[in-house]
Design an enzyme around this catalytic site. Structure first.
Site, PDB file in Angstrom:
ATOM      1  N   ASP A  19      -5.955  52.434 150.641  1.00 14.20           N
ATOM      2  CA  ASP A  19      -5.409  53.796 150.655  1.00 14.20           C
ATOM      3  C   ASP A  19      -5.819  54.556 149.397  1.00 14.20           C
ATOM      4  OD1 ASP A  19      -4.002  55.914 151.738  1.00 14.20           O
ATOM      5  OD2 ASP A  19      -2.091  55.298 150.856  1.00 14.20           O
ATOM      6  N   HIS A  36     -13.830  58.852 151.547  1.00 17.45           N
ATOM      7  CA  HIS A  36     -14.025  57.795 152.550  1.00 17.45           C
ATOM      8  C   HIS A  36     -15.379  57.129 152.338  1.00 17.45           C
ATOM      9  CE1 HIS A  36     -10.366  59.014 154.378  1.00 17.45           C
ATOM     10  NE2 HIS A  36     -10.822  60.141 154.882  1.00 17.45           N
ATOM     11  N   LEU A 130     -17.156  33.827 155.460  1.00 15.64           N
ATOM     12  CA  LEU A 130     -16.006  34.726 155.349  1.00 15.64           C
ATOM     13  C   LEU A 130     -15.768  35.375 156.707  1.00 15.64           C
ATOM     14  CD1 LEU A 130     -13.976  36.439 153.528  1.00 15.64           C
ATOM     15  CD2 LEU A 130     -15.802  38.141 153.432  1.00 15.64           C
TER      16      LEU A 130
HETATM   17  C1  IPE Z   1      -2.679  53.529 155.945  1.00 19.19           C
HETATM   18  O1  IPE Z   1      -2.894  54.629 155.128  1.00 19.19           O
HETATM   19  C2  IPE Z   1      -3.807  53.351 156.902  1.00 19.19           C
HETATM   20  C3  IPE Z   1      -5.100  53.007 156.326  1.00 19.19           C
HETATM   21  C4  IPE Z   1      -5.367  52.796 155.075  1.00 19.19           C
HETATM   22  C5  IPE Z   1      -6.159  52.887 157.272  1.00 19.19           C
HETATM   23  P1  IPE Z   1      -2.254  56.056 155.444  1.00 19.19           P
HETATM   24  O2  IPE Z   1      -2.728  56.968 154.382  1.00 19.19           O
HETATM   25  O3  IPE Z   1      -2.538  56.440 156.852  1.00 19.19           O
HETATM   26  O4  IPE Z   1      -0.695  55.759 155.312  1.00 19.19           O
HETATM   27  P2  IPE Z   1       0.537  56.771 155.164  1.00 19.19           P
HETATM   28  O5  IPE Z   1       0.374  57.811 156.231  1.00 19.19           O
HETATM   29  O6  IPE Z   1       0.456  57.366 153.802  1.00 19.19           O
HETATM   30  O7  IPE Z   1       1.741  55.910 155.337  1.00 19.19           O
HETATM   31  C1  IPE Z   2      -7.203  55.746 153.356  1.00 20.81           C
HETATM   32  O1  IPE Z   2      -7.277  56.816 152.454  1.00 20.81           O
HETATM   33  C2  IPE Z   2      -8.251  55.828 154.435  1.00 20.81           C
HETATM   34  C3  IPE Z   2      -7.729  56.124 155.778  1.00 20.81           C
HETATM   35  C4  IPE Z   2      -6.473  56.247 156.106  1.00 20.81           C
HETATM   36  C5  IPE Z   2      -8.722  56.300 156.816  1.00 20.81           C
HETATM   37  P1  IPE Z   2      -6.535  58.196 152.751  1.00 20.81           P
HETATM   38  O2  IPE Z   2      -7.467  59.077 153.498  1.00 20.81           O
HETATM   39  O3  IPE Z   2      -5.230  57.944 153.398  1.00 20.81           O
HETATM   40  O4  IPE Z   2      -6.339  58.738 151.301  1.00 20.81           O
HETATM   41  P2  IPE Z   2      -5.062  59.534 150.746  1.00 20.81           P
HETATM   42  O5  IPE Z   2      -3.894  58.613 150.942  1.00 20.81           O
HETATM   43  O6  IPE Z   2      -4.940  60.782 151.531  1.00 20.81           O
HETATM   44  O7  IPE Z   2      -5.374  59.748 149.313  1.00 20.81           O
HETATM   45 MG    MG Z   3      -3.359  57.654 152.650  1.00 22.08          MG
END
Ligand code: IPE
Ligand code: IPE
Ligand code: MG
Length: 249
Positions: A19, A36, A130
């Protein structure tokens, strides 16, 4: 033999919520998509580190069943990134002895992406250095629901009665049933939540949260999580004294 892996200092299975990509990019005044893209580089680093450290299973949360709620443009850029990454990385992973697997509902993906996923799984299925599991369009509640449906089907077929249903019957029906349960969970990005990741499978996993944003997560940060893990006493409901005794045995 230690089926719970409560004495080993190295996890067999690490599960990561990657995240913070969006915030990493926004803090640099860049579009979220760049975060990303940078996140893929972190994936590469962590996969290589896990191979070096002889970790057996790495499960990465790449896209949750709730991430479809994001703006269409972001979802579509993430899907493109999956396609590009698979095209580019599968041969390298294969050469490095990585077996690639996907968990989650695939029906929602484009035909092209589904084909690439199936090919990647087929091409790498003999590898065993792995196991790299990508959770894409995955949700823990979806996973448990699938298991419930399967068991309900067996009840309907007369093979089982509802009273026969135990956790031991549910476990083989959820994702990753053939792999050891995650020993160590890592979430980057500063939130202390599970966000519908592996719910059943994390029952006794050690949970590690870090404020680092995923694109900034490097091998030394994995080392810090591993060191933290090595200092946990995993009790699985027993007392600390029992665990010490087992270690000495
Ligand atoms: C969780 O992250 C999902 C992934 C990393 C793929 P999110 O950014 O979607 O989670 P929330 O919405 O903050 O809980
Ligand atoms: C996690 O990073 C990747 C996905 C959920 C696809 P985020 O896109 O949720 O990044 P933040 O949490 O908005 O910084
Ligand atoms: Mg996020």
């Amino acid at each position: 033999m230690d089926p719970d892996n409560n004495t080993a200092s190295l996890p067999r299975h690490i599960a990561i919520i990657m995240d913070g990509n969006g915030r990493w990019a926004r803090s640099r005044l860049l579009p979220r998509y760049v975060g990303h893209r940078e996140g893929v580089k972190s994936v590469r680093r962590v996969v290589e580190a896990c191979i070096d450290k002889q970790i057996k299973v790495l499960t990465l949360f790449a896209f949750s069943s709730e991430n479809w709620r994001r703006p269409d443009e972001e979802v579509s850029l993430i899907m493109d990134l999956f396609v590009q990454t698979l095209k580019k990385e599968v041969a390298v992973l294969d050469r490095n002895g990585v077996r690639l697997r996907f968990i989650g509902e695939r029906a929602a993906f484009s035909e092209k992406l589904r084909r690439l996923i199936a090919e990647a799984e087929r091409e790498t299925r003999e590898n065993s250095k792995l196991e790299l599991v990508i959770a894409a369009n995955y949700g823990g509640q979806w996973d448990i629901t699938q298991a419930v449906k399967t068991l309900a089907g067996r009840v309907e077929a007369g093979e089982l009665s509802p009273g026969d249903i135990t956790p031991e019957l549910i476990t083989p029906e959820v994702a990753l049933a053939d792999l050891p349960a995650p020993d160590l969970f890592i979430r980057t990005g500063g939130e202390s939540r599970i966000s519908n990741f592996l719910l059943w499978q994390l029952a006794y996993t050690e949970l590690y949260f870090t404020d680092l944003l995923w694109p900034a997560f490097a091998e030394k940060d994995l080392d810090a999580a591993l060191l933290w893990y090595a200092n946990r006493q995993r009790r699985f409901g027993r007392t600390g004294e029992q665990v010490e005794q087992q270690k000495g045995a």
